[in-house]
Design an enzyme around this catalytic site. Structure first.
Site, mmCIF file in Angstrom:
data_model
loop_
_atom_site.group_PDB
_atom_site.id
_atom_site.type_symbol
_atom_site.label_atom_id
_atom_site.label_comp_id
_atom_site.label_asym_id
_atom_site.label_seq_id
_atom_site.Cartn_x
_atom_site.Cartn_y
_atom_site.Cartn_z
ATOM 1 N N LYS A 24 -1.676 0.040 6.117
ATOM 2 C CA LYS A 24 -0.240 0.210 5.873
ATOM 3 C C LYS A 24 0.338 1.383 6.634
ATOM 4 O O LYS A 24 -0.276 2.446 6.705
ATOM 5 C CB LYS A 24 -0.008 0.454 4.395
ATOM 6 C CG LYS A 24 -0.259 -0.782 3.628
ATOM 7 C CD LYS A 24 0.655 -0.888 2.440
ATOM 8 C CE LYS A 24 0.666 -2.311 2.017
ATOM 9 N NZ LYS A 24 1.982 -2.867 1.916
ATOM 10 N N SER A 27 -4.933 -18.009 -8.496
ATOM 11 C CA SER A 27 -4.482 -19.126 -7.669
ATOM 12 C C SER A 27 -5.674 -19.956 -7.191
ATOM 13 O O SER A 27 -6.758 -19.426 -6.945
ATOM 14 C CB SER A 27 -3.695 -18.611 -6.468
ATOM 15 O OG SER A 27 -4.468 -17.715 -5.726
ATOM 16 N N TRP A 72 7.440 -4.661 -3.623
ATOM 17 C CA TRP A 72 7.578 -5.688 -2.600
ATOM 18 C C TRP A 72 8.993 -6.254 -2.505
ATOM 19 O O TRP A 72 9.216 -7.341 -1.982
ATOM 20 C CB TRP A 72 6.522 -6.790 -2.815
ATOM 21 C CG TRP A 72 5.134 -6.290 -2.514
ATOM 22 C CD1 TRP A 72 4.808 -5.097 -1.931
ATOM 23 C CD2 TRP A 72 3.894 -6.940 -2.790
ATOM 24 N NE1 TRP A 72 3.441 -4.974 -1.838
ATOM 25 C CE2 TRP A 72 2.848 -6.079 -2.354
ATOM 26 C CE3 TRP A 72 3.537 -8.169 -3.357
ATOM 27 C CZ2 TRP A 72 1.496 -6.412 -2.477
ATOM 28 C CZ3 TRP A 72 2.185 -8.499 -3.471
ATOM 29 C CH2 TRP A 72 1.192 -7.626 -3.031
ATOM 30 N N ASP A 81 -0.992 -8.945 -12.852
ATOM 31 C CA ASP A 81 -1.488 -8.448 -11.560
ATOM 32 C C ASP A 81 -0.685 -7.240 -11.094
ATOM 33 O O ASP A 81 0.537 -7.266 -11.132
ATOM 34 C CB ASP A 81 -1.349 -9.538 -10.484
ATOM 35 C CG ASP A 81 -2.244 -10.734 -10.762
ATOM 36 O OD1 ASP A 81 -3.356 -10.531 -11.280
ATOM 37 O OD2 ASP A 81 -1.841 -11.867 -10.441
ATOM 38 N N GLU A 112 -0.520 1.298 -3.414
ATOM 39 C CA GLU A 112 0.333 1.550 -2.242
ATOM 40 C C GLU A 112 1.659 2.189 -2.625
ATOM 41 O O GLU A 112 2.381 2.674 -1.762
ATOM 42 C CB GLU A 112 0.547 0.272 -1.442
ATOM 43 C CG GLU A 112 1.402 -0.754 -2.146
ATOM 44 C CD GLU A 112 1.510 -2.053 -1.351
ATOM 45 O OE1 GLU A 112 0.462 -2.631 -1.042
ATOM 46 O OE2 GLU A 112 2.634 -2.465 -1.067
ATOM 47 N N HIS A 116 -11.534 -13.391 1.648
ATOM 48 C CA HIS A 116 -10.873 -13.240 2.948
ATOM 49 C C HIS A 116 -11.667 -13.911 4.055
ATOM 50 O O HIS A 116 -11.258 -13.923 5.206
ATOM 51 C CB HIS A 116 -10.679 -11.759 3.285
ATOM 52 C CG HIS A 116 -9.823 -11.064 2.267
ATOM 53 N ND1 HIS A 116 -8.479 -11.282 2.176
ATOM 54 C CD2 HIS A 116 -10.129 -10.198 1.280
ATOM 55 C CE1 HIS A 116 -7.979 -10.562 1.182
ATOM 56 N NE2 HIS A 116 -8.963 -9.898 0.621
HETATM 57 N N1 GLN Z 1 -2.974 -13.981 -9.340
HETATM 58 C C1 GLN Z 1 -2.702 -13.857 -7.964
HETATM 59 C C2 GLN Z 1 -3.504 -14.903 -7.196
HETATM 60 O O1 GLN Z 1 -4.541 -15.252 -7.615
HETATM 61 C C3 GLN Z 1 -3.028 -12.483 -7.444
HETATM 62 C C4 GLN Z 1 -2.548 -12.278 -6.058
HETATM 63 C C5 GLN Z 1 -2.830 -10.899 -5.483
HETATM 64 O O2 GLN Z 1 -3.627 -10.152 -5.946
HETATM 65 N N2 GLN Z 1 -2.181 -10.522 -4.431
HETATM 66 O O3 GLN Z 1 -3.113 -15.381 -6.165
#
Ligand code: GLN
Ligand code: ZN
Length: 764
Positions: free
Chosen positions: A115, A441, A569, A607, A613, A702
């Protein structure tokens, strides 16, 4: 004459032309020549736009095909050896390989990204080694200066200053001091500055944002030495030193005494800086550039307030020693408000994007040069717009303000200790040791994305859309049961971006259509605008979670985004403090938590990926931030009964700075990213003796790689040796939204399998 200037202008293009061109180039759909032409076209447009607005000192080299710090790496030839660079001028392919890596033959990893200060822009982190050498490996600043000159514009080239360049880098080997590299780095800067001067440049802007951070006396000495040397090397070139994002504070006298011709300060973040500067005294002959137009937010400038500041400076310093500017580069704002046809006129009248800010800078400059009478009309319309915003019923909801005023300390306390809660929750949930779950998700397949888009365009009706999402939920519940996960999620198919999803349903948020801001490379974001008091008019997620719960006997968790992340954000109000806005959001999400509880959802995850940040740039401000950020989280989560389990998630592994705050959030379970750090972060949690439950990510989402059961077992065994095994959960690093089912399903099976094996091993 007072001059106007900007520190940088958005390079992405009004229609995101840069994204389209770079991505097409990466796919091989357009040639290098076409890409380069798009770049030149965008630069030309930006220069002309600023010239038409009447900006006196227009920046160049603020354009970039990816990132300005990466450009600086190219300019000084700081190319890590893994890119096999031959030492000549750096071509686009090497450049993009550094930014994005390469797969297939000649595969190579990209440079790290992080960042840019406290913005949502990410820069490429330069890599330093002890014996590296530098040389002028890209003539981009020179070429762009000449390009503008041909268009009749004598620009002010922008470079990252040498000290900030070194401080923003990371060391690829220890046992050396990065500051020692200054002696080999400076000759390249000198050569470049001389070249720019010979090409006709009068001013060069050197960005030294590190001057607003906590610095040691040694660094401050290096600053003095560096600028003495640069000034000596190119005596006839005027140096414009830019600082932004914070006040100079204890670095002020160093900054004032540097051998430069102009110093730029951020007077939006810290307006009081001006008095400090005037009372310390701006050295003879030096110019002060006053950043009075907010370069990071979308609100119209308050002319009356700005003129008070500017007149004060002008009367103390004289017209020749004052410049008018935005607080920082305008790359952090969207380009042009005129594109927003969807916004109503009243609301639009409160806003200014980059292009409108150019106009603001010039109007203010004109007022200083020609007197306020010259801009009477502008002053009136500005005052009217601000007045309408101040008093608008769209912004002010007395009920919300009253409610925030009535927040009592009990509202941010659970009322029972973790230990008591744990026992009640264990009884209610009946989970095994090392419970398995995900972060929320599931894969957002093309099918899911296109369905949301079609709903947006009105191509499918609400009913069809809902039955589609329900079908997806049904499938994902079945999948999770089949895999054998212990705590299930509904999959978040109804959300694209989570902050957008929550913002769209809350009062006080507005959404734009074209207001893109670069996040990194070709990734742009369109942050919502929080303009008014935030209120939840109706439940947001309850129906989806209730539906999911009706399909299974296993516990379901509700999925919410926390107030700090929503705040962080978004573009936020500038007429109210951040903590105040954060508390309003917290109350809205608290209501949602309570409704989920009422709907018998036994676990609620809130979350907060942006918690860390949000840390201020100066350490002395951390405590205050942590205090209100933690309080906001606790307002959200403290209304529920002891047996309702609160979970949270943060997707990064640097916890050293915030571990105490994280413990103070008092979530029953926290899920964090861990798989890539090889459980190194465990040390933080054990040194601190983290009291509640923790899920350490054991699957790196990732990467497309499928982790084996064996490696997950190993990670869990490692964790269970340092933490109490009873504290542990088993989960991926983050949400699975960007992955495919082909990767996710086997990975989760291995994860569940590993949990079984470790349970067996530890408890028989
Ligand atoms: N609950 C969200 C997901 O699973 C968390 C996203 C995140 O940490 N940026 O996508
Ligand atoms: Zn995450």
């Amino acid at each position: 004459m007072v001059l106007s200037t900007t520190l940088g202008f958005p390079r992405i293009g009004r229609q995101r032309e840069l994204k389209k061109a770079t991505e097409s180039y990466w796919k091989g759909e357009i040639s290098e020549k076409e890409l380069v032409e798009t770049g030149a076209k965008l630069r030309g447009e930006n220069w002309r736009l600023q010239q038409e607005a009447n900006i006196d000192l227009i920046p160049s080299n603020d354009f970039s095909f990816y990132d300005q710090v990466l450009d600086m790496c190219a300019i000084v030839g700081a190319v890590p050896p893994r890119y096999d660079w031959n030492g000549d001028k750096i071509g686009l392919d090497t450049y993009f390989a550094m930014a994005r890596g390469k797969s297939g033959t000649g595969a190579v990893t990209p440079m790290e990204m992080t960042k840019w200060f406290d913005t949502n822009y990410h820069y490429i982190v330069p890599e330093l080694t002890k014996d590296m050498s530098f040389n002028l490996a890209s003539l981009k600043p020179l070429q762009e200066f000449r390009e503008a000159l041909q268009l009749g514009i004598r620009t002010k080239p922008v470079l990252i200053g040498p000290v900030s360049f070194l401080l923003l880098s990371k060391l690829k080997e220890d046992s050396f001091d990065q500051l020692d590299l200054i002696d080999s780095l400076l000759p390249v800067y000198e050569q470049l500055l001389r070249g720019l001067s010979e090409a006709g440049a009068e001013w060069v802007q050197l960005d030294e944002p590190c001057l607003v951070l906590d610095q040691t006396p040694e660094v401050l000495r290096l600053y003095r030495k560096t600028y003495d040397r640069l000034k000596q090397a190119v005596a006839n070139l005027k140096l414009f030193l830019a600082t932004y994002f914070e006040g100079l504070r204890d670095n002020l006298n160093t900054a004032l005494e540097l051998s430069v011709d102009a110093l730029h300060v951020d007077l939006v973040r810290v307006p009081e800086q001006l008095e400090a500067i005037l009372s310390f005294g701006l050295p003879e002959g030096k110019i002060l550039s006053l950043g009075v137009v907010d370069g990071r937010n979308v609100w119209k400038n308050d002319f009356e307030q700005s003129l008070a500041i500017l007149e004060r400076a002008k009367s103390a310093l004289g017209s020749e020693r004052v410049m008018v500017s935005a607080s920082c580069s305008l790359i952090h704002t969207p380009i042009d408000l005129e594109l927003e046809e969807g916004l109503d006129d009243e609301f639009k009248n409160w806003l200014a994007f980059a292009r409108q800010k150019l106009h603001e800078i010039c109007v203010l400059t004109r007022a200083l040069n020609e007197g306020h009478d010259a801009i009477l009309g502008e002053l009136e319309t500005n005052a009217a717009a601000l007045g309408s915003r101040r008093s608008s019923a769209r912004i002010h909801n007395p009920a919300v303000k009253t409610r925030v005023g009535q927040i009592r300390p009990e509202m941010s306390r659970r009322g029972t200790s973790f230990k008591e809660r744990k026992q009640l929750q264990d009884e209610k949930l009946g989970l095994p040791k090392l419970p398995t779950t995900t972060i929320g998700s599931f894969p957002q397949t093309r099918e899911v994305r296109s369905m949301r888009q079609r709903r947006r365009k009105g191509e499918v009706n609400q009913e069809e859309y809902e039955s589609f999402v329900k079908e997806k939920i049904r499938q994902v519940i079945e999948l999770q049961e089949n895999i054998g996960l212990d705590v299930l999620v509904h999959g978040e198919f109804e959300r694209n971006d989570m902050v957008e999803y929550f913002g769209e349903q809350l009062d006080g948020f507005a959404f734009t259509r074209h207001a893109w801001v670069q996040s990194y490379g070709s990734r742009y974001v369109k942050p919502p605008i929080i303009y008014g008091d935030v209120r939840r008019a109706r439940p947001l997620t309850v129906d989806w979670s209730r539906f999911a719960a009706s399909l299974t006997n296993r516990p379901i968790k509700g999925m919410l985004t926390g107030p700090v992340t929503i705040l962080q954000w978004s573009f936020v109000r500038d007429d109210q403090s951040r903590p105040e806005t954060c508390r309003q959001i917290a109350l809205a999400i608290r209501d949602e938590v309570l409704d989920l509880e009422k709907a018998e959802v036994p676990i609620i995850q809130v979350d907060e990926p942006a918690f860390r940040e949000g840390l201020p740039l100066r350490r002395s401000d951390w405590q205050e931030y942590c205090q209100w950020a933690v309080e906001s989280f606790r307002i959200v989560t403290s209304g529920v009964k002891a047996e309702t389990q609160i979970q949270t998630h943060m997707c990064y592994a640097e916890f050293d700075d915030v571990i105490e705050s994280i413990a103070a959030m008092d979530a029953d379970v926290i899920f964090i990213e861990a798989s890539r750090s090889d459980m190194e972060l465990l040390k933080v949690f054990t040194d601190f003796k983290y009291p509640n439950q923790i899920g350490l990510g054991v699957y790196d989402i990732h990467s497309p790689r499928i982790p084996s059961s064996e490696e997950i077992v190993e990670l869990l065994m490692k964790a269970s040796r340092v933490l109490r095994p009873e504290q542990l959960w088993v989960n991926p690093d983050c949400g699975l939204k960007t992955r495919s089912y082909e990767e996710v399903e086997p990975s989760l099976r291995n994860l569940v399998g590993a949990a079984h094996r470790v349970r067996q091993a530890l408890w028989g």
